[in-house]
Design a protein around this motif. Structure first.
Motif, PDB file in Angstrom:
ATOM      1  N   ALA A 236       0.851  -1.197   0.000  1.00 27.22           N
ATOM      2  CA  ALA A 236       0.000   0.000   0.000  1.00 27.22           C
ATOM      3  C   ALA A 236       0.878   1.235   0.000  1.00 27.22           C
ATOM      4  CB  ALA A 236      -0.909   0.016   1.229  1.00 27.22           C
ATOM      5  N   MET A 237       0.336   2.343  -0.503  1.00 24.53           N
ATOM      6  CA  MET A 237       1.055   3.597  -0.417  1.00 24.53           C
ATOM      7  C   MET A 237       1.215   3.991   1.049  1.00 24.53           C
ATOM      8  SD  MET A 237      -0.514   5.867  -3.563  1.00 24.53           S
ATOM      9  CE  MET A 237       0.748   7.136  -3.366  1.00 24.53           C
ATOM     10  N   PHE A 238       2.326   4.644   1.356  1.00 29.01           N
ATOM     11  CA  PHE A 238       2.579   5.059   2.734  1.00 29.01           C
ATOM     12  C   PHE A 238       1.825   6.347   3.025  1.00 29.01           C
ATOM     13  CE2 PHE A 238       5.750   1.873   2.506  1.00 29.01           C
ATOM     14  CZ  PHE A 238       6.083   1.532   3.809  1.00 29.01           C
ATOM     15  N   ARG A 239       0.631   6.176   3.582  1.00 28.11           N
ATOM     16  CA  ARG A 239      -0.192   7.281   4.054  1.00 28.11           C
ATOM     17  C   ARG A 239      -0.736   6.891   5.420  1.00 28.11           C
ATOM     18  NH1 ARG A 239      -2.696   7.775  -1.520  1.00 28.11           N
ATOM     19  NH2 ARG A 239      -4.491   6.690  -0.656  1.00 28.11           N
ATOM     20  N   VAL A 240      -1.102   7.868   6.206  1.00 25.29           N
ATOM     21  CA  VAL A 240      -1.535   7.613   7.581  1.00 25.29           C
ATOM     22  C   VAL A 240      -2.660   6.593   7.635  1.00 25.29           C
ATOM     23  CG1 VAL A 240      -2.601   8.658   9.618  1.00 25.29           C
ATOM     24  CG2 VAL A 240      -0.785   9.876   8.408  1.00 25.29           C
ATOM     25  N   GLU A 241      -3.640   6.721   6.717  1.00 27.53           N
ATOM     26  CA  GLU A 241      -4.815   5.854   6.776  1.00 27.53           C
ATOM     27  C   GLU A 241      -4.545   4.411   6.363  1.00 27.53           C
ATOM     28  OE1 GLU A 241      -5.101   7.871   2.673  1.00 27.53           O
ATOM     29  OE2 GLU A 241      -4.410   8.357   4.704  1.00 27.53           O
ATOM     30  N   LYS A 242      -3.333   4.131   5.867  1.00 25.82           N
ATOM     31  CA  LYS A 242      -3.032   2.766   5.429  1.00 25.82           C
ATOM     32  C   LYS A 242      -2.606   1.848   6.575  1.00 25.82           C
ATOM     33  CE  LYS A 242      -3.958   3.396   1.081  1.00 25.82           C
ATOM     34  NZ  LYS A 242      -5.098   2.709   0.423  1.00 25.82           N
ATOM     35  N   GLY A 243      -2.368   2.409   7.742  1.00 27.55           N
ATOM     36  CA  GLY A 243      -2.185   1.585   8.928  1.00 27.55           C
ATOM     37  C   GLY A 243      -0.812   0.999   9.167  1.00 27.55           C
ATOM     38  N   HIS A 244       0.225   1.556   8.576  1.00 29.11           N
ATOM     39  CA  HIS A 244       1.569   1.003   8.780  1.00 29.11           C
ATOM     40  C   HIS A 244       2.020   1.123  10.234  1.00 29.11           C
ATOM     41  CE1 HIS A 244       1.572   1.829   4.387  1.00 29.11           C
ATOM     42  NE2 HIS A 244       2.318   0.748   4.324  1.00 29.11           N
ATOM     43  N   ALA A 274       8.945   8.143   8.310  1.00 32.26           N
ATOM     44  CA  ALA A 274       8.479   8.114   9.699  1.00 32.26           C
ATOM     45  C   ALA A 274       8.280   6.682  10.180  1.00 32.26           C
ATOM     46  CB  ALA A 274       7.170   8.902   9.826  1.00 32.26           C
ATOM     47  N   ILE A 275       7.776   5.811   9.308  1.00 33.52           N
ATOM     48  CA  ILE A 275       7.569   4.410   9.680  1.00 33.52           C
ATOM     49  C   ILE A 275       8.914   3.720   9.905  1.00 33.52           C
ATOM     50  CG2 ILE A 275       6.725   2.174   8.859  1.00 33.52           C
ATOM     51  CD1 ILE A 275       4.554   4.143   9.810  1.00 33.52           C
ATOM     52  N   GLU A 276       9.885   4.021   9.063  1.00 32.48           N
ATOM     53  CA  GLU A 276      11.219   3.432   9.236  1.00 32.48           C
ATOM     54  C   GLU A 276      11.820   3.853  10.573  1.00 32.48           C
ATOM     55  OE1 GLU A 276      15.338   2.866   6.649  1.00 32.48           O
ATOM     56  OE2 GLU A 276      13.815   4.309   6.007  1.00 32.48           O
ATOM     57  N   THR A 277      11.657   5.123  10.921  1.00 34.41           N
ATOM     58  CA  THR A 277      12.166   5.634  12.196  1.00 34.41           C
ATOM     59  C   THR A 277      11.445   4.980  13.372  1.00 34.41           C
ATOM     60  OG1 THR A 277      12.707   7.769  11.184  1.00 34.41           O
ATOM     61  CG2 THR A 277      12.488   7.710  13.590  1.00 34.41           C
ATOM     62  N   GLU A 278      10.131   4.836  13.254  1.00 35.11           N
ATOM     63  CA  GLU A 278       9.351   4.226  14.329  1.00 35.11           C
ATOM     64  C   GLU A 278       9.718   2.761  14.531  1.00 35.11           C
ATOM     65  OE1 GLU A 278       4.658   3.662  15.686  1.00 35.11           O
ATOM     66  OE2 GLU A 278       5.145   4.658  13.794  1.00 35.11           O
ATOM     67  N   GLY A 283      12.478  -1.170  18.263  1.00 31.92           N
ATOM     68  CA  GLY A 283      13.378  -2.318  18.271  1.00 31.92           C
ATOM     69  C   GLY A 283      12.986  -3.398  17.273  1.00 31.92           C
ATOM     70  N   LEU A 284      12.347  -2.989  16.182  1.00 31.66           N
ATOM     71  CA  LEU A 284      11.855  -3.951  15.185  1.00 31.66           C
ATOM     72  C   LEU A 284      12.694  -3.951  13.915  1.00 31.66           C
ATOM     73  CD1 LEU A 284       8.016  -3.205  15.475  1.00 31.66           C
ATOM     74  CD2 LEU A 284       9.292  -5.071  16.551  1.00 31.66           C
ATOM     75  N   GLY A 285      13.874  -3.353  13.982  1.00 30.10           N
ATOM     76  CA  GLY A 285      14.687  -3.205  12.780  1.00 30.10           C
ATOM     77  C   GLY A 285      14.867  -4.475  11.980  1.00 30.10           C
ATOM     78  N   LYS A 286      15.190  -5.593  12.642  1.00 28.95           N
ATOM     79  CA  LYS A 286      15.449  -6.831  11.900  1.00 28.95           C
ATOM     80  C   LYS A 286      14.177  -7.560  11.485  1.00 28.95           C
ATOM     81  CE  LYS A 286      15.931 -10.005  15.862  1.00 28.95           C
ATOM     82  NZ  LYS A 286      16.825 -10.992  16.509  1.00 28.95           N
ATOM     83  N   HIS A 287      13.026  -7.058  11.957  1.00 26.31           N
ATOM     84  CA  HIS A 287      11.747  -7.695  11.616  1.00 26.31           C
ATOM     85  C   HIS A 287      10.947  -6.919  10.567  1.00 26.31           C
ATOM     86  CE1 HIS A 287      12.117 -10.585  14.918  1.00 26.31           C
ATOM     87  NE2 HIS A 287      12.509  -9.569  15.678  1.00 26.31           N
ATOM     88  N   VAL A 288      11.437  -5.760  10.180  1.00 29.27           N
ATOM     89  CA  VAL A 288      10.695  -4.896   9.253  1.00 29.27           C
ATOM     90  C   VAL A 288      11.541  -4.612   8.023  1.00 29.27           C
ATOM     91  CG1 VAL A 288       9.620  -2.630   8.932  1.00 29.27           C
ATOM     92  CG2 VAL A 288       9.367  -3.840  11.116  1.00 29.27           C
ATOM     93  N   VAL A 289      10.961  -4.826   6.853  1.00 24.68           N
ATOM     94  CA  VAL A 289      11.632  -4.544   5.580  1.00 24.68           C
ATOM     95  C   VAL A 289      10.744  -3.595   4.769  1.00 24.68           C
ATOM     96  CG1 VAL A 289      12.547  -5.500   3.433  1.00 24.68           C
ATOM     97  CG2 VAL A 289      12.734  -6.810   5.562  1.00 24.68           C
ATOM     98  N   LEU A 290      11.335  -2.495   4.316  1.00 24.93           N
ATOM     99  CA  LEU A 290      10.620  -1.519   3.488  1.00 24.93           C
ATOM    100  C   LEU A 290      11.338  -1.438   2.143  1.00 24.93           C
ATOM    101  CD1 LEU A 290      10.123   1.328   6.157  1.00 24.93           C
ATOM    102  CD2 LEU A 290       8.693  -0.684   5.739  1.00 24.93           C
ATOM    103  N   PRO A 291      10.962  -2.285   1.197  1.00 23.62           N
ATOM    104  CA  PRO A 291      11.710  -2.370  -0.067  1.00 23.62           C
ATOM    105  C   PRO A 291      11.388  -1.293  -1.083  1.00 23.62           C
ATOM    106  CG  PRO A 291       9.913  -3.941  -0.084  1.00 23.62           C
ATOM    107  CD  PRO A 291       9.891  -3.289   1.267  1.00 23.62           C
TER     108      PRO A 291
END
Length: 413
Positions: A236-244, A274-278, A283-291
Motif C-alpha cells: 500500500a502507499m505510505f499514508r496515515v490511513e493505510k495503517g503502517h 516516519a515508519i522506518e524511524t518508528e 526495536g523492530l529493525g530486523k523484523h521490518v523490511v521496506l523495499p
C-alpha cells in the motif's frame, strides 16, 4: 423489387475510402463503413503510483484493445508516466499543480482541441477539477463540439460530498464499492443516477504470471532465509490511513509467539521515513523490511504467509483481492469496501479498524490464527479465490466503462 440500404457503423480502424471501400452486407442489405478510431483521456495528478494508478493503466490498455486511442495525462516525472511508456501508451504531460492552475488549463485546452477525445476519465482531485473546468469552458464558448463525456473515478471521499461537484462537473462518477457510493449519497443533494459502482477489473492471469518473476536481490535473500518466518506482506502507499504504524504495534505483539516474524511493507509515500524511524524506535529493525515500490508486487504477495490491509479508511482496496486471486490468506479492516471483498471467517478475517476499541487484540488474534494454522488459512484463501475471480473480472470493468462512454448523454451535441 426495390432494395433498401442502411448505414451500419463498425468498430474497424478507419482508413481512407480510396483504400477501404464500404462493405455490403447482402444478407441484411446494409452498408458497413468503419468508425474513425476515437481518443480518450485518462488523467492522474499524483506523482506516486498505487492501486488507483495501476487500475487507470489497466483501463487504458483495455480500451486500447477495443480500438480506442488512450492518452495518459500526468505530471512530468511521475511514476505513472514511466509505467505507461512500458505499456506502449501515449503520454501527455500537464503540470496539475493545484485545482485551478491556469497553465494547466491552457495546456489541457490545447490537448483537448488537438486530440478531440470522446471521453475524459479523471482519477485524482486536481486533474479532475482542471479537466472539468477546461472542457466545460471550451464547450460554453463553442470551441468544443461535441463535448467529451466527463467521467470521475472517485476512489475516496475525504469530507462531505458536494452536490455541485457530482451533479454539474461530471456526467458520471464511479466508485469502486457500494460502501463509498452510500457515503456520497449521505448528501441528499447528490443525484443518485450520477453515481455508479464500477468494481475494478483485475487481470488475474497476468498477476499469476507476474508472481513467478524475481524480486530485488536483497529482498529475495531475506525471503529465502527460512530462519525468517512467517512473512506478513503489506502492499500500500505510505499514508496515515493505510495503517503502517498500527501494524508495527501488531508485529511487536506477535513476536513472543513468532520470534522470527518478518513484516514486509512495499510501497512509496509521505509517511515511509516516519515508519522506518518508528520501527527502529520499537526495536523492530530486523523484523521490518521496506523495499520501496515493487511493480509487480505479486512476487512478494505470493511468497508471503498472509497479506494485511489494516486501513482506517479504504473505499475498496486492491492488494487483498490480488492476494486472494493468488490463494494467499488475508486479514483486513472492517472499513469501507474491504468487507465487500472478504467474508470474515470464511475467505479471510475482517478485524476492527486500527483506532477502534479492541483492534490490537483482534488483529493479533486473527494473524496468530492464520500463522499458527497455515493449511486452514490456505483453504479459506482458496475459497476466496473463487469469489474474487467472479466478482472482479477485468472484462466487466472495461465493458462498464465503454458502456458509459457510448451511451448518449443528455444535451450532448
Amino acid at each position: 423489387m426495390r432494395v433498401r440500404w442502411r448505414i451500419k457503423l463498425t468498430n474497424e480502424p478507419a482508413r481512407t475510402l480510396s483504400k477501404h471501400r464500404a462493405n455490403i452486407d447482402r444478407d441484411s442489405n446494409q452498408f458497413c463503413f468503419p468508425i474513425q478510431m476515437t481518443s480518450i483521456f485518462f488523467s492522474e495528478s499524483s506523482k506516486n503510483i498505487g492501486g488507483q494508478e495501476l487500475q487507470l493503466l489497466e483501463q487504458a490498455v483495455g480500451l486500447k484493445a477495443k480500438g480506442y486511442t488512450p492518452y495518459i495525462l500526468c505530471r512530468p516525472g511521475s511514476r505513472i508516466s514511466q509505467e505507461a511508456y512500458k505499456l506502449g501508451l501515449n503520454v501527455e504531460f500537464v503540470a496539475f499543480r493545484n485545482a485551478i492552475h491556469p497553465p494547466s488549463v491552457l495546456r489541457l485546452a490545447n490537448l483537448v482541441r488537438l486530440h478531440k477525445p470522446v471521453a475524459v476519465v479523471c482519477h485524482s482531485s486536481h486533474d479532475a477539477n482542471l479537466c472539468s473546468i477546461t472542457v466545460h469552458a471550451l464547450a460554453k464558448i463553442g470551441l468544443l463540439k461535441p463535448r467529451p463525456t466527463l467521467i470521475r473515478m472517485r476512489t475516496y471521499q475525504p469530507g462531505p460530498a458536494k452536490a455541485f461537484t457530482y451533479n454539474q462537473m461530471f456526467d458520471q462518477t464511479f466508485t469502486p464499492s457500494q460502501a463509498l457510493k452510500d457515503q456520497l449519497l449521505q448528501n441528499s443533494g447528490v443525484l443518485p443516477e450520477k453515481i455508479g459502482v464500477l468494481y475494478p477489473g483485475i487481470d488475474f492471469e497476468s498477476i499469476a504470471a507476474a508472481a513467478a518473476l524475481g524480486l530485488p536481490p536483497e529482498l529475495d535473500a531475506r525471503l529465502s532465509d527460512l530462519q525468517q518466518r512467517p512473512v506478513i506482506a503489506h502492499a500500500a502507499m505510505f499514508r496515515v490511513e493505510k495503517g503502517h504504524s498500527f501494524m508495527l504495534q501488531v508485529v511487536k505483539a506477535l513476536l513472543p509467539q513468532f520470534p522470527n516474524l518478518l513484516y514486509v511493507a512495499a510501497g512509496e509515500g509521505e509517511t515511509r521515513q516516519a515508519i522506518e524511524t518508528e520501527a527502529q524506535r520499537l526495536g523492530l529493525g530486523k523484523h521490518v523490511v521496506l523495499p520501496g515500490m515493487l511493480n509487480p508486487v505479486a512476487p512478494l504477495i505470493k511468497r508471503a504467509d498472509v497479506l494485511v490491509m489494516p486501513s482506517s479508511y479504504e473505499p475498496l482496496g486492491m492488494s487483498q483481492i490480488e492476494a486472494l486471486g493468488l490463494g494467499v490468506p488475508v486479514v483486513v479492516s472492517n472499513v469501507g469496501g474491504l468487507p465487500e471483498t472478504v467474508k470474515s471467517g470464511v475467505t479471510g478475517y475482517v478485524c476492527p479498524a486500527p483506532h477502534a476499541p479492541g483492534a490490537l487484540d483482534a488483529w493479533v488474534q486473527a494473524l496468530g490464527a492464520v500463522l499458527a494454522e497455515p493449511h486452514k488459512a490456505r483453504d479459506m484463501a482458496a475459497l476466496g479465490r473463487q469469489t474474487v475471480l467472479a466478482q472482479f473480472g477485468k472484462q466487466s470493468n472495461i465493458d462498464g466503462l465503454v458502456g458509459t462512454i457510448q451511451t448518449p448523454r443528455l444535451g450532448r451535441s
